[in-house]
Write an enzyme that holds these catalytic residues in place. Structure first.
Site, PDB file in Angstrom:
ATOM      1  N   CYS A  59       0.867  -1.176   0.000  1.00 59.17           N
ATOM      2  CA  CYS A  59       0.000   0.000   0.000  1.00 59.17           C
ATOM      3  C   CYS A  59       0.902   1.224   0.000  1.00 59.17           C
ATOM      4  O   CYS A  59       1.643   1.455   0.975  1.00 59.17           O
ATOM      5  CB  CYS A  59      -0.939   0.000   1.198  1.00 59.17           C
ATOM      6  SG  CYS A  59      -2.075   1.380   1.088  1.00 59.17           S
ATOM      7  N   CYS A 105      -3.440   6.916  -5.066  1.00 54.93           N
ATOM      8  CA  CYS A 105      -3.178   5.482  -4.912  1.00 54.93           C
ATOM      9  C   CYS A 105      -1.738   5.141  -5.354  1.00 54.93           C
ATOM     10  O   CYS A 105      -1.430   5.162  -6.560  1.00 54.93           O
ATOM     11  CB  CYS A 105      -4.186   4.638  -5.697  1.00 54.93           C
ATOM     12  SG  CYS A 105      -4.077   2.885  -5.275  1.00 54.93           S
TER      13      CYS A 105
HETATM   14  O1  PYC Z   1      -1.837   3.794  -2.007  1.00 53.84           O
HETATM   15  O2  PYC Z   1      -1.362   1.802  -2.787  1.00 53.84           O
HETATM   16  C1  PYC Z   1      -2.128   2.604  -2.258  1.00 53.84           C
HETATM   17  C2  PYC Z   1      -3.475   2.130  -1.849  1.00 53.84           C
HETATM   18  C3  PYC Z   1      -4.025   0.909  -2.068  1.00 53.84           C
HETATM   19  C4  PYC Z   1      -5.299   0.937  -1.510  1.00 53.84           C
HETATM   20  C5  PYC Z   1      -5.494   2.176  -0.949  1.00 53.84           C
HETATM   21  N1  PYC Z   1      -4.353   2.899  -1.173  1.00 53.84           N
END
Ligand code: PYC
Length: 315
Positions: free
Chosen positions: A85, A235
């Site tokens: 993550c 993300c």
């Molecule tokens: O930042 O990799 C990320 C992530 C995955 C799910 C929520 N954030």
């Protein structure tokens, strides 16, 4: 249970500092299996309502097996467990620095899918060098009930992603409910049509992408996480998957900066270097802020002591 909360570009992370289950001292992937098999209540109890929210990602702080690592981290959310993550790694680095446990500079974190490095450049800003990322499938045509044929790529960025520019509506925050239901239908269609990541792994993240809204950014995304919450940040693993696709088409060269905007307008700066076998090693820079430090209580008389699993995780 002692926790510290932060958000990375809007996306919350709860770092569990003490009071977690005993998972032994094996590799982090094995410890994650023990966690899921024997202690799953701990996941829902620590991050779901009433103590957390559907958007909260948990990071359990563990002793690493590799002595060069500052910490081991096992990531989880309202639906289950994550490989890597990105936003939570940045959040964990900033939180550990806030607690005085690590200094500014370069650190390594062990995760269930490999070691990532984190360069903390100031108390709020970190760059993670993620696990090797790659595009597995290009231009898959997926029949999605209610949406017709949706075209997209499948890529690994530490989690599995289906990335599509076939937008059901504009990438605007007012459209989050429609984007969420369209992405969730895509996820179901991927499962129903047997489209998976390597070794049959479920593709559990869906990423829509389109033009950026703000000056200086190169693209905007919307990422639906397993469990039905959308990522408030751009993300980290989703941006890594996007870099792998851009590298595969030759649209981004090693060292060129890609500024990824999230659906709420927050940003990551991203770039990659070449890895082995055509894979890329992404670097993702973002900011995190500590927003709380608390002791969670578990009263045996509380009917919701183990948390309230999200309706979407149950469906
Ligand atoms: O930042 O990799 C990320 C992530 C995955 C799910 C929520 N954030």
């Amino acid at each position: 249970m002692h926790v510290i909360d932060s958000h990375t570009e809007g996306e919350p992370t709860r770092l569990i500092l003490a009071g977690g289950p005993d998972l032994g001292s094996g590799p982090l992937a094995a410890r994650r299996k023990i966690f899921a098999r024997n202690h799953d209540w701990f996941r829902t109890a620590s991050i779901c309502e009433p103590r957390g929210s559907d958007a909260t990602v948990g990071a359990l702080l563990c002793d690493p097996t590799d002595a060069t690592c500052a910490a081991g981290l096992i990531f989880f959310n309202n639906a289950g467990y994550l490989g890597m993550c990105g936003h939570a790694s940045i959040g964990a680095a900033v939180s550990l620095h806030h607690l005085g446990r690590i200094g500014l500079g370069l650190h390594r974190f062990e995760t269930p899918v490999g070691i990532v490095s984190v360069m903390l450049t100031d108390p709020h800003t970190a760059t993670i060098e993620n696990v090797a990322s790659y595009r597995l499938h290009e231009g898959i045509s997926l029949a999605v009930p209610g949406q017709g044929l949706v075209s997209g790529d499948v890529a690994w960025g530490g989690n599995w992603f289906f990335l599509s520019a076939d937008l059901p509506c504009a990438l605007e925050s007012r459209n989050i409910p429609s984007l969420s239901s369209a992405a969730s239908a895509i996820k179901e269609a991927l499962g129903a049509q047997g489209i998976t990541g390597r070794e049959g792994a479920a593709i559990d993240h869906v990423e829509f992408f389109g033009p950026a809204h703000s000056a200086g950014a190169h693209g905007r995304n919307f990422v639906l996480c397993p469990g039905g919450a959308y990522d408030r940040s751009p993300c980290g693993t989703g941006t890594s998957a996007k870099l792998a696709c851009l590298a595969a088409t030759g649209d981004l060269l090693p060292g060129e900066v890609w500024v990824q905007e999230s659906i709420i307008g927050s940003r990551f700066n991203a770039q990659y270097k070449r890895g082995e076998n055509g894979q890329v090693i992404p670097s993702i820079t973002g900011r995190a802020f500590v927003c709380g430090e608390s002791t969670l209580h578990f009263d045996p008389d509380d009917p919701f002591a183990d948390g309230i699993p999200s309706a979407l995780a149950l469906s």
